[in-house]
Design a protein around this motif. Structure first.
Motif, mmCIF file in Angstrom:
data_model
loop_
_atom_site.group_PDB
_atom_site.id
_atom_site.type_symbol
_atom_site.label_atom_id
_atom_site.label_comp_id
_atom_site.label_asym_id
_atom_site.label_seq_id
_atom_site.Cartn_x
_atom_site.Cartn_y
_atom_site.Cartn_z
ATOM 1 N N GLU A 123 0.831 -1.204 0.000
ATOM 2 C CA GLU A 123 0.000 0.000 0.000
ATOM 3 C C GLU A 123 0.870 1.261 0.000
ATOM 4 O OE1 GLU A 123 -2.403 0.282 3.548
ATOM 5 O OE2 GLU A 123 -0.658 0.356 4.839
ATOM 6 N N ASP A 127 -8.163 0.635 -4.884
ATOM 7 C CA ASP A 127 -9.190 0.343 -3.872
ATOM 8 C C ASP A 127 -10.006 -0.923 -4.086
ATOM 9 O OD1 ASP A 127 -10.665 1.285 -5.997
ATOM 10 O OD2 ASP A 127 -11.925 2.627 -4.804
ATOM 11 N N VAL A 130 -8.491 -4.941 -1.677
ATOM 12 C CA VAL A 130 -8.823 -5.456 -0.343
ATOM 13 C C VAL A 130 -10.257 -5.999 -0.273
ATOM 14 C CG1 VAL A 130 -9.072 -4.853 2.101
ATOM 15 C CG2 VAL A 130 -7.019 -4.168 0.827
ATOM 16 N N TYR A 142 -0.569 -5.963 5.203
ATOM 17 C CA TYR A 142 -0.091 -4.753 4.531
ATOM 18 C C TYR A 142 1.408 -4.538 4.647
ATOM 19 C CZ TYR A 142 -5.071 -3.649 4.443
ATOM 20 O OH TYR A 142 -6.424 -3.691 4.223
ATOM 21 N N TYR A 356 -4.311 3.940 1.876
ATOM 22 C CA TYR A 356 -3.688 3.217 2.999
ATOM 23 C C TYR A 356 -4.776 2.751 3.965
ATOM 24 C CZ TYR A 356 0.949 5.232 1.822
ATOM 25 O OH TYR A 356 2.128 5.586 1.201
ATOM 26 N N HIS A 357 -4.634 1.550 4.519
ATOM 27 C CA HIS A 357 -5.699 1.029 5.383
ATOM 28 C C HIS A 357 -5.806 1.796 6.694
ATOM 29 C CE1 HIS A 357 -2.448 -1.125 7.423
ATOM 30 N NE2 HIS A 357 -3.282 -1.583 8.330
ATOM 31 N N GLN A 358 -4.689 2.404 7.151
ATOM 32 C CA GLN A 358 -4.764 3.216 8.371
ATOM 33 C C GLN A 358 -4.766 4.713 8.046
ATOM 34 O OE1 GLN A 358 -1.500 1.416 10.679
ATOM 35 N NE2 GLN A 358 -3.060 0.443 11.976
#
Length: 386
Positions: A123, A127, A130, A142, A356-358
């Motif tokens: 990442e 989109d 995931v 990740y 980014y997932h976070q």
């Protein structure tokens, strides 16, 4: 009196809302902004290609295509792939035409990922990756790429691989960062998975859009990787026809067999006259060979326009996106700044944190430069006022 309790619907994708591309494009439209957010060309495709589609429509090629794709198009893809990469794929057993690259990505992931399997995601990531992993019961793991280069730290990848790792997702040239893989990247990946039961999905939709003399290092060009890889491509990105939603997957016969089982129940087949038109259009390689120069000029027009601004940028190596740092300008979150720029100076961008997932916020925005020069110049001029 019957009293019934309605079933409670539990979302399979509880964390998914409307995509950022939809949000930004809608806002851009509402306020009349220059839309450099969503990744689609701001110019039309070749009139010759449109003419070919019309010809095949008028000739009556308007019923279902074969599930695997029109033979002429699969053969043209095999020929193009061999001429370009010196890799032979059998058009009957190893090439499948899909309704867009996103469908191919989903089918590739669904082919091999089972509940509990881990999938390495580099990442910032496109989109659709995931959700495809999660819908198939997989677990995304990740590996974070950081600016300004966004190169892969292979030591981190090594640490993330476990006995449960079933797949690694690759994207080169990379969206959103423009990073392009090197032969060293291919070798490092091969070494990591050599003795492990790990498959690969390589999203190579920007394969023809590389700059400054770079070469596209497709995973298929590395024999060890090729035998484990679903290579996904897109006619939409190559020929400025994103609205036609037509892509393809190249994979060894064993993988293609499983891929097609999924594909036939996702879309079954893809729009027929367009496949015949593309088969003809592919016979002239200059149609895609001129893309690097064409898009490099646009990248440079945009970068030249930003030279007097307070933004800083590392020129994109490939794709039709340029990432831009605004650290010197404001402490706002990238999301807040993207909304403000759209409303106040009327230029829409994508905040890179959404990939980014976070939601890592490195104070970077992504701009799509697949637009007419005058629009790029106007957008850069507005951005330079900040």
């Amino acid at each position: 009196m019957h009293s019934s309790i309605a079933p409670r619907l539990t979302s399979k994708l509880p964390n998914v809302g409307t995509t950022i591309f939809t949000v930004m494009s809608k806002l851009a439209s509402e306020v009349g902004a220059i839309n450099l957010s969503q990744g689609f060309p701001g110019f039309d495709c070749s009139p010759e290609l449109v003419g070919l589609v019309e010809t095949y429509m008028r000739k009556g090629f308007n019923q279902y295509a074969p599930m695997t794709g029109v033979p002429a198009l699969r053969e043209a893809l095999a020929q193009k792939t061999f001429e370009q990469y010196k890799v032979a794929y059998n058009p009957d057993t190893e090439i499948t035409v899909t309704s867009g690259a996103t469908e191919a990505i989903f089918a590739a992931i669904a082919s091999v990922v089972r509940p509990g399997d881990e999938v390495i995601v580099l990442e910032p990531a496109y989109d659709s990756y995931v959700p495809a992993i999660e819908l198939n019961g997989g677990v995304p793991v990740y590996v974070t790429l950081t600016p300004p280069q966004y190169a892969v730290d292979w030591e981190v990848v090594r640490q993330k691989i476990t006995a449960k790792t079933r797949m690694v997702l690759v994207n080169t040239p990379h969206n959103p960062t423009g990073y392009t893989w090197t032969t060293d990247d291919l070798n490092q990946l091969a070494e990591l998975i050599r003795d492990r039961p790990i498959w690969l999905m390589s999203d190579e939709v920007y394969e023809h859009i590389l700059f400054d003399g770079r070469t596209h290092h497709s995973l298929m060009t590395h024999p060890e990787l090729q035998e484990r890889t679903f290579v996904v491509g897109s006619f939409g990105k190559t020929f400025h026809i994103t609205g036609w939603k037509i892509g393809y997957c190249l994979a060894p016969a064993e993988l293609t067999t499983e891929f097609r089982k999924i594909h036939q129940y996702l879309t079954f087949s893809t729009v027929t006259p367009i496949q015949y038109a593309l088969a003809d259009y592919l016979q002239n390689p200059t149609h895609y060979q001129q893309l690097p120069d064409f898009y490099q000029r646009k990248r440079d027009v945009f970068l030249d326009g930003l030279k007097g601004s307070r933004f800083t940028c590392t020129p994109a190596e490939g794709s039709f996106f340029q990432t831009v740092s605004y650290k010197a300008i404001t402490d706002e979150s990238d999301y807040e700044l993207a909304i403000r720029l759209t409303k106040e100076i009327r230029v829409a961008a994508i905040p890179v944190s959404v990939f980014y997932h976070q939601k890592n916020d490195y104070k970077i925005l992504r701009f799509c430069f697949a637009k007419d020069d005058a629009i790029l110049q106007e957008a850069a001029e507005r951005l330079s006022r900040l």
